[in-house]
Design a protein around this motif. Structure first.
Motif: not given
Length: 416
Positions: A160-179
């Protein structure tokens, strides 16, 4: 045309807006004292088209057994003598296969992506404000097997052409610093950067005010009793405060829609699936979410709404019960508290529940019925806020005799 909309949640109000824009004379009738005072009142706040996924999926029956046994269960079944519940459960289980999952998810994403585009256009046109943010959605996995199992969802996103990113733990924290303050296990996540958040209640009331300025009449505090059919058409709706006539009638009453259309020999497979939420005041911005996080283990969404955190989730199949068991609150507190410790004051949170109108295939019912001037816009389940503007755009085109901007034939009740 003169159009009567039955229901003033986010679906009814967005329908009223688009129909009024198209030049129709619109009246909205609802039993509540104002818009969005039931299921639209305190939902999770996420606008996540890419996560528009059917609840009925391969492996769900086995997972459901596990979920029912969990302390913080994402699924709660409280069975009672209710044939509608039984029919809905059987039909939902019948959709738990790879073929139906792919079909259902594809049409859900189609509608949800269109709806987001409609919302963006509406926001640009009107300047409407509702604690909105455009910071994406992060689906967080606490277990490796969850991360390993995202292949089928990624395939649909790619198709369906939907942009996405698969993240590791560090990537998750970068997206949501509160983690960064969390001690919970985080193995990775799937992030959709184009997703949005916003307060559905604020949006619906702001749009209702704009619709009223366009001439839409809102009749609140009125109990809808029955639709009167004569000669293959609905001629009026009877209420406890008199009857209302119109050229077209649109049912947007969520979980209460089936009872209204059943006397017309229309079997609408919508059943209430109860969800819960907490609204939590933020006490530490650095530890709070910046957008929406989906806790895959507990099926809980944690969303930033201005100076509040909305924590919503769980699926309780218990009919029309509106009780607030403390163990459900404990599940929401556990999810939010373990991922964003110290971000909000959980003890000061308000606790709420709503009845999500679910179909067995998780796709809403939008379109005509066997009665020539009776239309449906209901059954959006957990995605009413995500799909509201697109659904209203589609039903406005259908009522006006125009071809919708997206394929909509498979959204009608005729698919059953």
């Amino acid at each position: 045309m003169k159009i009567a909309i039955l229901g003033s949640g986010v679906i009814g109000v967005t329908s009223a807006w688009y129909l009024a824009k198209a030049g129709h004379e619109v009246t909205v009738i609802d039993r509540q004292d104002g818009p969005a005072l039931e299921t639209s009142f305190a939902n999770a706040g996420e606008i996540s088209p890419g996560y528009a996924s059917p609840w009925a999926a391969p492996g769900i029956p086995m997972k459901a057994v596990k979920w029912l046994m969990m302390k913080h269960a994402p699924l709660i079944l409280r069975p009672h003598a209710d044939m509608a519940m039984l029919r809905w459960l059987v039909a939902m289980l019948g959709n738990c296969n790879a073929r139906d999952y792919a079909i259902n998810k594809s049409r859900m994403v189609r509608l949800a992506e269109f709806s987001r585009d409609c919302l963006i256009a509406l926001r640009g046109e009107t300047g409407i404000r509702y604690d909105e943010r455009s910071r994406g959605t992060l689906q967080l996995f606490r277990e490796q097997k969850q991360l390993d199992g995202i292949g089928k969802d990624i395939a649909v996103l790619q198709a369906d052409g939907v942009p996405f990113e698969v993240l590791d733990r560090a990537g998750c924290i970068a997206a949501e610093p509160g983690l960064a303050a969390s001690t919970a296990p985080i193995v990775g996540g799937l992030r959709l950067p184009n997703d949005e958040t916003g307060d559905c209640f604020k949006f619906t009331n702001a749009l209702a005010a704009m619709a009223a300025a366009k001439g839409v009449e809102f009749r609140n505090g009125i109990n809808i009793q029955r639709l009167i059919e004569e000669g293959g058409r609905i001629v009026r709706v009877e209420t406890d405060k008199g009857s209302v006539s119109a050229d077209v009638f649109l049912v947007a009453m969520g979980s209460f829609s089936p009872q209204l259309v059943a006397p017309l020999s229309i079997r609408l497979p919508v059943y209430p699936v109860k969800g819960y939420s907490l609204t939590v005041p933020i006490v530490d911005e650095a530890r709070a979410p910046v957008s929406t996080l989906l806790d895959e283990s507990y099926k809980v969404a944690i969303t930033r709404l201005g100076d509040r955190i909305r924590v919503g989730g769980m699926a309780e199949i218990s009919g029309f019960s509106r009780d607030l068991p403390p163990e459900r609150r404990a599940t929401l507190e556990h999810s939010a508290g373990s991922l964003f410790p110290g971000g909000g004051d959980l003890e000061a949170a308000s606790f709420w529940c709503g009845l999500r109108p679910m179909t067995p295939d998780s796709t809403p019912v939008i379109g005509p019925t066997r009665v020539s001037n009776l239309f449906l816009n209901t059954g959006h389940g957990t995605l009413g806020w995500t799909m509201a503007c697109g659904s209203a755009h589609v039903i406005t085109d259908l009522i006006g005799g125009r071809r919708p901007a997206i394929e909509a034939s498979d959204l009608a009740i005729s698919r059953y």
